[in-house]
Design a protein around this motif. Structure first.
Motif, short mmCIF file in Angstrom:
data_model
loop_
_atom_site.label_atom_id
_atom_site.label_comp_id
_atom_site.label_asym_id
_atom_site.label_seq_id
_atom_site.Cartn_x
_atom_site.Cartn_y
_atom_site.Cartn_z
N UNK A 18 0.83 -1.20 0.00
CA UNK A 18 0.00 0.00 0.00
C UNK A 18 0.87 1.25 0.00
N UNK A 19 0.25 2.35 -0.40
CA UNK A 19 0.91 3.65 -0.32
C UNK A 19 1.38 3.88 1.11
N UNK A 20 2.68 4.16 1.25
CA UNK A 20 3.28 4.32 2.57
C UNK A 20 3.94 5.69 2.65
N UNK A 21 3.43 6.54 3.51
CA UNK A 21 3.99 7.88 3.62
C UNK A 21 5.45 7.87 4.03
N UNK A 22 5.82 7.00 4.97
CA UNK A 22 7.21 7.00 5.43
C UNK A 22 8.18 6.56 4.33
N UNK B 35 11.82 8.42 -0.27
CA UNK B 35 12.11 8.37 -1.71
C UNK B 35 12.10 9.77 -2.33
N UNK B 36 11.11 10.58 -1.96
CA UNK B 36 10.98 11.91 -2.56
C UNK B 36 11.90 12.94 -1.91
N UNK B 37 12.26 12.70 -0.65
CA UNK B 37 13.09 13.66 0.06
C UNK B 37 12.34 14.92 0.46
N UNK B 38 11.01 14.79 0.66
CA UNK B 38 10.20 15.94 1.08
C UNK B 38 8.95 15.43 1.78
N UNK C 90 3.80 8.13 -6.01
CA UNK C 90 3.36 7.70 -4.69
C UNK C 90 3.94 6.31 -4.46
N UNK C 91 4.67 6.13 -3.37
CA UNK C 91 5.51 4.96 -3.16
C UNK C 91 4.90 4.02 -2.12
N UNK C 92 5.01 2.72 -2.39
CA UNK C 92 4.45 1.72 -1.47
C UNK C 92 5.47 1.30 -0.42
N UNK C 93 4.99 0.49 0.52
CA UNK C 93 5.85 -0.07 1.55
C UNK C 93 6.82 -1.10 0.98
N UNK C 94 6.69 -1.43 -0.29
CA UNK C 94 7.68 -2.28 -0.98
C UNK C 94 8.51 -1.44 -1.95
N UNK C 95 8.44 -0.13 -1.76
CA UNK C 95 9.25 0.87 -2.45
C UNK C 95 9.05 0.85 -3.97
N UNK C 96 7.78 0.63 -4.37
CA UNK C 96 7.41 0.70 -5.78
C UNK C 96 6.45 1.86 -5.98
N UNK C 97 6.41 2.36 -7.21
CA UNK C 97 5.44 3.41 -7.55
C UNK C 97 4.09 2.77 -7.79
N UNK C 98 3.09 3.21 -7.03
CA UNK C 98 1.74 2.67 -7.22
C UNK C 98 0.87 3.65 -8.00
N UNK D 71 -16.26 -3.53 -1.11
CA UNK D 71 -15.74 -4.12 -2.34
C UNK D 71 -15.07 -5.47 -2.07
N UNK D 72 -15.36 -6.04 -0.89
CA UNK D 72 -14.95 -7.41 -0.61
C UNK D 72 -13.59 -7.59 0.02
N UNK D 73 -13.03 -6.54 0.61
CA UNK D 73 -11.71 -6.64 1.21
C UNK D 73 -11.79 -6.27 2.69
N UNK D 74 -11.26 -7.15 3.54
CA UNK D 74 -11.22 -6.91 4.97
C UNK D 74 -9.80 -6.55 5.38
N UNK D 75 -9.63 -5.41 5.97
CA UNK D 75 -8.32 -4.96 6.44
C UNK D 75 -8.21 -5.16 7.94
N UNK D 76 -6.99 -5.46 8.40
CA UNK D 76 -6.76 -5.60 9.84
C UNK D 76 -6.06 -4.37 10.41
N UNK D 77 -5.47 -3.55 9.56
CA UNK D 77 -4.77 -2.34 10.00
C UNK D 77 -5.11 -1.19 9.07
N UNK D 78 -4.99 0.03 9.59
CA UNK D 78 -5.24 1.24 8.81
C UNK D 78 -3.91 1.94 8.56
N UNK D 79 -3.39 1.87 7.33
CA UNK D 79 -2.15 2.59 7.04
C UNK D 79 -2.35 4.10 7.20
N UNK D 80 -1.25 4.82 7.38
CA UNK D 80 -1.35 6.27 7.45
C UNK D 80 -1.74 6.80 6.07
N UNK D 81 -2.77 7.64 5.98
CA UNK D 81 -3.25 8.10 4.67
C UNK D 81 -2.48 9.30 4.15
N UNK D 82 -2.55 9.51 2.84
CA UNK D 82 -2.17 10.78 2.24
C UNK D 82 -3.37 11.70 2.44
#
Length: 205
Positions: free
Chosen positions: A50-54, A59-62, A71-79, A126-137
């Motif tokens: 997922x999109x990860x602010x940290x 990555x962006x340096x800002x 927008x970068x994920x917790x696996x350091x890919x552009x989503x 939409x059929x997806x159950x999450x167990x945690x809430x990532x920090x949002x943009x």
């Protein structure tokens, strides 16, 4: 003649989630100009990515993305890529999504609508159950940071109709919450949450 994409409402204090395929984009619209929209992005293949602010800040340096930034994920890919921003560009990546505990600390003695629960409900629809809430943009959320590192609760700098366009770099799910904050001036001095809107845009030609 190409038809204008349909505009869909995110009701005040509530959330919505929508699936995008690679190349599609979502335009999120600040209909009345002062509404913060907490925004999450999950990989459609594996919502544990997922999109990860940290990760994005490193990555962006800002502190927040601007036009052309990934927008970068917790696996350091552009989503997604922030393709266009008609607002002054002040968004927030520091503050966690509000939850019922937060409103308890603000003095609420009964349940208060909140962005964390809005995310969970929108994803379940939409059929997806999450167990945690990532920090949002936090789109349009204005959190001034002083030289000594202290933060404050600013009002949004956006105007009615301002929007951002986020272009999907992989199949993904975008979840949005029209922030229910009505105690602090996060949604403007009136502390009155309003609806926002979004549109799905086709792949660029």
């Amino acid at each position: 003649m190409t038809e204008e994409p349909e505009s869909v409402m995110i009701p005040a204090r509530k959330g919505r989630a929508v699936r995008l395929t690679t190349g599609e984009a979502i335009e999120i619209i600040n209909t009345h100009g002062k509404q913060v929209v907490d925004t999450w992005v999950f990989s459609a293949e594996d919502p544990m990515e997922f999109l990860s602010n940290e990760h994005m800040r490193a990555t962006l340096g800002k502190l927040w993305p601007a036009e052309g930034d990934a927008l970068i994920t917790n696996r350091r890919r552009s989503i997604m890529v922030l393709e266009k921003d008609t607002s002054p560009g002040k968004h927030d990546t520091l503050i966690a999504a509000c939850d019922d505990y937060r409103y308890g600390l603000l003095g609420c003695t009964e349940y208060h609508d909140n962005c964390t629960d809005n995310l969970y409900v929108a994803m379940r629809r939409i059929g997806i159950k999450l167990s945690e809430c990532p920090s949002p943009l936090n789109l349009w959320m204005n959190i001034p940071v002083a030289d000594d590192g202290t933060t404050s609760w600013g009002e949004p700098l956006s105007k009615p109709g301002d929007s951002v366009i986020l272009r999907a770099q992989m199949d993904c799910i975008v979840a949005m919450s029209a922030c229910p904050q009505d105690i602090l001036p996060i949604n403007g001095a009136a502390c009155q949450p309003t609806e926002a809107h979004y549109r799905i845009l086709p792949p660029a030609r």
